[in-house]
Design a protein around this motif. Structure first.
Motif, PDB file in Angstrom:
ATOM      1  N   SER A  98      38.854  44.739  35.421  1.00  0.00           N
ATOM      2  CA  SER A  98      38.954  43.963  34.492  1.00  0.00           C
ATOM      3  C   SER A  98      37.549  44.355  33.015  1.00  0.00           C
ATOM      4  O   SER A  98      37.223  43.791  32.310  1.00  0.00           O
ATOM      5  CB  SER A  98      37.287  42.885  35.082  1.00  0.00           C
ATOM      6  OG  SER A  98      36.627  43.262  35.148  1.00  0.00           O
ATOM      7  N   LYS A 220      31.561  42.999  40.357  1.00  0.00           N
ATOM      8  CA  LYS A 220      31.468  42.219  39.142  1.00  0.00           C
ATOM      9  C   LYS A 220      30.481  42.041  38.941  1.00  0.00           C
ATOM     10  O   LYS A 220      30.484  41.719  36.844  1.00  0.00           O
ATOM     11  CB  LYS A 220      31.593  40.604  40.505  1.00  0.00           C
ATOM     12  CG  LYS A 220      32.737  40.130  40.873  1.00  0.00           C
ATOM     13  CD  LYS A 220      32.568  39.023  42.542  1.00  0.00           C
ATOM     14  CE  LYS A 220      33.674  39.192  42.654  1.00  0.00           C
ATOM     15  NZ  LYS A 220      33.334  38.596  44.096  1.00  0.00           N
ATOM     16  N   GLY A 223      31.053  44.087  35.762  1.00  0.00           N
ATOM     17  CA  GLY A 223      31.874  43.398  34.970  1.00  0.00           C
ATOM     18  C   GLY A 223      33.375  44.682  35.085  1.00  0.00           C
ATOM     19  O   GLY A 223      34.860  44.498  34.144  1.00  0.00           O
ATOM     20  N   ALA A 225      35.536  45.810  37.453  1.00  0.00           N
ATOM     21  CA  ALA A 225      36.605  45.612  38.722  1.00  0.00           C
ATOM     22  C   ALA A 225      36.236  43.567  38.809  1.00  0.00           C
ATOM     23  O   ALA A 225      35.462  43.579  39.349  1.00  0.00           O
ATOM     24  CB  ALA A 225      37.130  45.924  39.595  1.00  0.00           C
ATOM     25  N   VAL A 226      37.430  43.380  39.058  1.00  0.00           N
ATOM     26  CA  VAL A 226      37.450  42.172  40.469  1.00  0.00           C
ATOM     27  C   VAL A 226      38.602  42.426  41.479  1.00  0.00           C
ATOM     28  O   VAL A 226      39.087  42.949  41.074  1.00  0.00           O
ATOM     29  CB  VAL A 226      37.671  40.856  39.526  1.00  0.00           C
ATOM     30  CG1 VAL A 226      37.467  40.474  38.060  1.00  0.00           C
ATOM     31  CG2 VAL A 226      39.647  40.425  39.107  1.00  0.00           C
ATOM     32  N   THR A 227      38.232  41.093  42.365  1.00  0.00           N
ATOM     33  CA  THR A 227      39.117  41.802  43.568  1.00  0.00           C
ATOM     34  C   THR A 227      40.374  41.047  43.585  1.00  0.00           C
ATOM     35  O   THR A 227      40.848  39.998  42.643  1.00  0.00           O
ATOM     36  CB  THR A 227      38.442  40.581  44.744  1.00  0.00           C
ATOM     37  OG1 THR A 227      38.465  38.930  43.719  1.00  0.00           O
ATOM     38  CG2 THR A 227      36.662  40.714  45.049  1.00  0.00           C
TER      39      THR A 227
END
Lengths: 435, 400
Positions: A98, A220, A223, A225-227
């Motif tokens: 992300s 998270k 900032g 990567a996101v699941t």
């Protein structure tokens, strides 16, 4: 009392009182990749508390096993969780990047590495109950006091990580690209892909879950990567060296002919060329394979045996009497047909029938409860490691077209990742890309 | 030297740390000065259970740059400069293998502590000699100014909510369904901007657990959480009449009058409220929890489907609270402050795509189809804002 999703592993209660956590952990450090399951009566700690309840987590020696995360001088290059004898439970999660800022990714990989190093020693990632009233502890706490439980967390890099915007294109491992469309692929987009993967395996499901939960928070928070998708697995469905061959949810032994020896790992699993930071790495293929449980359960036993090419109870090939008998793929019956049928799973997947191609399987059973129409929703979280994804692709092309097992399974999820070697202490996974 | 100044109040932890530092014989010479800035190198090592090692334990008053390198301490991911447990500056994300990172603060003479959570010896004494003029007010002053500004924002928002609620009541009294629907959507955002500040109000004479005196219950309760003894009141009961039943009855008019009365009470109670800096931080975090739990799921506005209007209002309220803390936060942790600003910008950018001046409340309807397609993306962006934002309460509560 913690909750377990699955029946707890058997506990050798008789030995329990002779074990100390410290002795076990020291044993693990001395034994390298080997599990540290040795009674520590000789080194019993004087400060040892009274013998715990023999059914407690503390009395379970498996909860005290720990593996090193960092690479030691002269030790194996690979990350733990590949050659490590498969633990009983897994929690797998993939992530989407992300950020377009390579420094943010760098921070994530460094913080993940540091945190994994702590978690694998049974430590928390910071304080569970910080002293300041307004503080929010990073560690979520549910694994406190459970011990390391043989936890390994293995980081994988997906093809999307090496994107030009991050300036990482030049570092892409030579064979890392999205898998081609393969026969019988029936993917649900909610179970596919990812730019990063985390494979946590442990002797306790809560320990594996906790590791992924903490690491997802770090993703998270940075900032970076996101699941994307996740799967919990149980009942290791692939044997490792020295282990009794476990069973998949079809009730058959799985992994009788799995890779076990160092020489086999060197030949089939570890990447031995390319830049130094990739050597000792491997390619990880993850497939969520749904099983048609009801159909299988109502199939006659002779057909089930024919589908696998083995006897269900003993695991012996249909041409033998014991599990580890070498299958005779040429033997024919009175009717002139092969005893191990043409389309039997062990024939289709055997190295004899695939120009010697072999892969390391490190799979787990899973269940997601019931499907929308009330059938058991369960299957295999297939995980394989190989030094060339083409080896998996070759096998899966056959599996998806001609293997008798194909009638009972559907590949609904997929991901491919490169698992770099373990870092040395003071560094982190993938650091060489940012040097 | 001020190092032996024992007249200051030290916590037991700090006193112990000081003893250890003396015992280990840390360098006593002041830090070198480059371009008028004292330079301190801090190394985080994994030795002896984790340690935080300074190359110089004192500096001359004035600007001081701390250059922090984590060589081998996986458990230590942050470092704070404190004075009597107040945070003056800090650095996060200090994992082994990352390049050195720096922060600079202007320090007056006195005793300070370098605090490295999770190190075996987590506090190291640091002394500044002489005097320095601070260019601006202290962080605590900046934060206090921020809370005063925020109190005015809350007052103004509740005032505006009262005006909008009266307008809604007028449309309902006139039996004008279309206007009432539009006025409902216009009235909603005010409460959503500040709800985490006012949701604890209990009317005088009521027990805290009695929903009959709970203003948040009376104003904003959703159908899913009704207290059968008290019944349904407030915005969402009116929403049901206007959007599901699509008719205005005398019951609707009664509800609208009651809502105006309760908002009037809220307006009076909100006046003159004082806030601590951590109230703003926790309030902002609370508004994001509201987004995550009520708006992403489409539960909040189950009949009007104007969830994105509430979503935007929650974000605006959280962003406002943060903005009032920002000058102080920039002194404490500029990296984190910039990160949070960037994450707010991401969320706001995402919300822009849903703007529609013709739609009720200015945002497109949050239909089940839209939710299915977009909820994941929206939730992920909020999650990435929640994590860093949740960290600031601790910082502002302890800021010097």
């Amino acid at each position: 009392m913690k909750k377990t999703l699955f029946p707890p592993p058997s506990k050798p209660a008789a030995k329990a009182s002779a074990l100390t956590r410290r002795g076990l952990m020291m044993g693990a450090a001395a034994g390298g990749m080997g599990a540290a399951l040795r009674p520590a009566a000789a080194q019993a700690d004087e400060a040892m508390p009274p013998a715990p309840d023999p059914m407690s987590d503390a009395a379970n020696p498996a909860m005290h096993v720990s593996y090193p995360f960092y690479r030691s001088a002269g030790g194996p290059r690979a990350q733990a969780g590949i050659a490590t004898p498969p633990q009983r439970y897994t929690m797998f999660m993939s992530f989407d990047l992300s950020t377009q800022d390579p420094r943010v990714l760098q921070v994530l990989l460094a913080r993940w590495s540091a945190a994994i190093g702590l978690l694998m020693q049974g430590e928390t990632v910071g304080a569970v109950e910080p002293s300041r009233p307004e503080a929010r502890g990073l560690d979520t706490g549910e694994a406190l006091d459970l011990g390391p439980a043989g936890l390994t967390v293995t980081i994988g890099f997906g093809p999307g990580l090496f994107r030009p915007e991050l300036g990482l294109s030049a570092h892409r491992p030579a064979l890392l690209e999205d898998l081609p469309v393969l026969p019988s692929d029936a993917f649900s987009p909610i179970f596919t892909g990812g730019d990063l993967s985390l494979q946590a395996c442990a002797e306790d499901p809560q320990v594996a879950y906790h590791a992924i939960r903490d690491l997802a928070r770090i993703a998270k928070r940075t900032g970076a990567a996101v699941t994307r998708w996740t799967q919990m697995g149980f009942g290791r469905a692939s044997a490792g060296k020295g282990q009794v061959t476990p069973r998949n949810l079809f009730g058959f032994r799985d992994g009788t002919r799995n890779l076990r020896e160092q020489t086999e790992f060197d030949r089939y699993v570890w990447v031995n060329d390319g830049p130094d930071w990739q050597r000792g790495g491997s390619y990880q293929v993850v497939r969520k394979i749904e099983m048609r449980i009801e159909n299988w359960d109502n199939d006659q036993i002779s057909d089930q045996n024919a589908v696998f090419g083995r006897h269900k109870a003993s695991g012996a090939p249909l041409t033998g009497t014991a599990e580890f008998d070498t299958p005779d793929f040429h033997k024919t019956g009175p009717d002139g047909a092969f005893v191990i049928p043409d389309n039997a799973h062990i024939r289709m997947m055997s190295h004899e029938m695939n120009d010697g191609v072999r892969i390391l399987r490190r799979s787990y059973n899973y269940t997601d409860g019931l499907d929308p129409v009330g059938r058991l929703d369960a299957g295999l979280l297939f995980v394989s490691y190989q030094n060339d994804p083409a080896h998996f692709i070759r096998l899966q092309r056959k599996m998806g077209t001609a293997d008798a097992l194909g009638e009972y399974v559907s590949h609904i999820g997929s991901g491919i990742f490169f698992t770099p070697p373990a870092p040395r202490e003071g560094s982190y996974i993938g650091a060489e890309m940012f040097a | 030297m001020l190092r032996s100044n024992t007249s200051r109040i030290w916590g037991p932890q700090t006193a112990l740390a000081l003893t250890l530092v003396c015992a280990t014989g840390a360098a006593a010479d002041p830090a070198p000065i480059t371009n008028g800035v004292s330079q301190i190198a801090v190394t985080l090592t994994g030795e002896n259970g984790g340690a935080c090692v300074l190359d110089h334990d004192s500096a001359k008053a004035g600007p001081v740059t701390f250059t922090v390198t984590n060589t081998s301490a996986p458990a230590i991911s942050e470092l704070e400069l404190q004075s009597d447990n107040r945070i003056l500056g800090e650095k996060e994300n200090l994992a082994p293998g990352l390049p050195a990172s720096k922060f600079t603060v202007t320090l007056d003479g006195g005793s300070y502590q370098i605090y490295c959570p999770n190190a075996a010896q987590d506090t190291v004494a640091f002394t500044v000699t002489g005097t320095a003029k601070r260019a601006s007010g202290s962080t605590a002053d900046l934060l206090k100014e921020g809370t005063q500004g925020y109190a005015k924002y809350v007052d103004g928002t509740v005032d505006a909510m009262l005006v909008a609620t009266k307008r809604l009541q007028a449309a309902i009294d006139a039996g004008d369904l279309e206007t009432a629907q539009a006025d409902y959507a216009k009235a909603r955002p005010f409460y959503e901007r500040i709800e985490s500040d006012v949701e604890g109000f209990v009317l005088p004479g009521f027990a805290p657990t009695d929903n009959a005196g709970n203003l948040d219950y009376l104003i904003d309760m959703r159908a899913s959480n009704l207290d059968p003894d008290i019944g349904w009141h407030g915005f969402h009961a009116i929403e049901r009449d206007l959007f599901q039943r699509q008719s205005i009855g005398s019951d609707t008019q009664k509800r609208a009058a009651e809502l105006t009365a309760n908002v009037t009470k809220l307006d009076a109670l909100a006046k003159g409220l004082h806030y601590a800096p951590e109230d703003l931080a926790n309030g902002a975090a609370g508004l994001l929890e509201e987004v995550q739990s009520g708006k992403i799921t489409g539960e909040e506005e189950a009949f009007s489907h104007i969830d994105l209007v509430d979503f935007a209002a929650n974000i605006e309220g959280a962003q406002q609270a943060f903005a009032f803390l920002e000058p102080g936060m920039m002194q404490i942790d500029p990296d984190l402050t910039r990160t949070i600003n960037a994450r707010f910008a991401t969320v706001e950018g995402m919300l822009k795509d849903y703007r529609d001046p013709k739609a009720l409340g200015g945002y497109v309807t949050y239909t089940p189809e839209r939710r299915k397609a977009d909820a994941r993306k929206l939730s992920q962006a909020i999650q990435s804002l929640q994590e860093p934002l949740a960290q600031i309460a601790e910082k502002v509560a302890t800021a010097g």
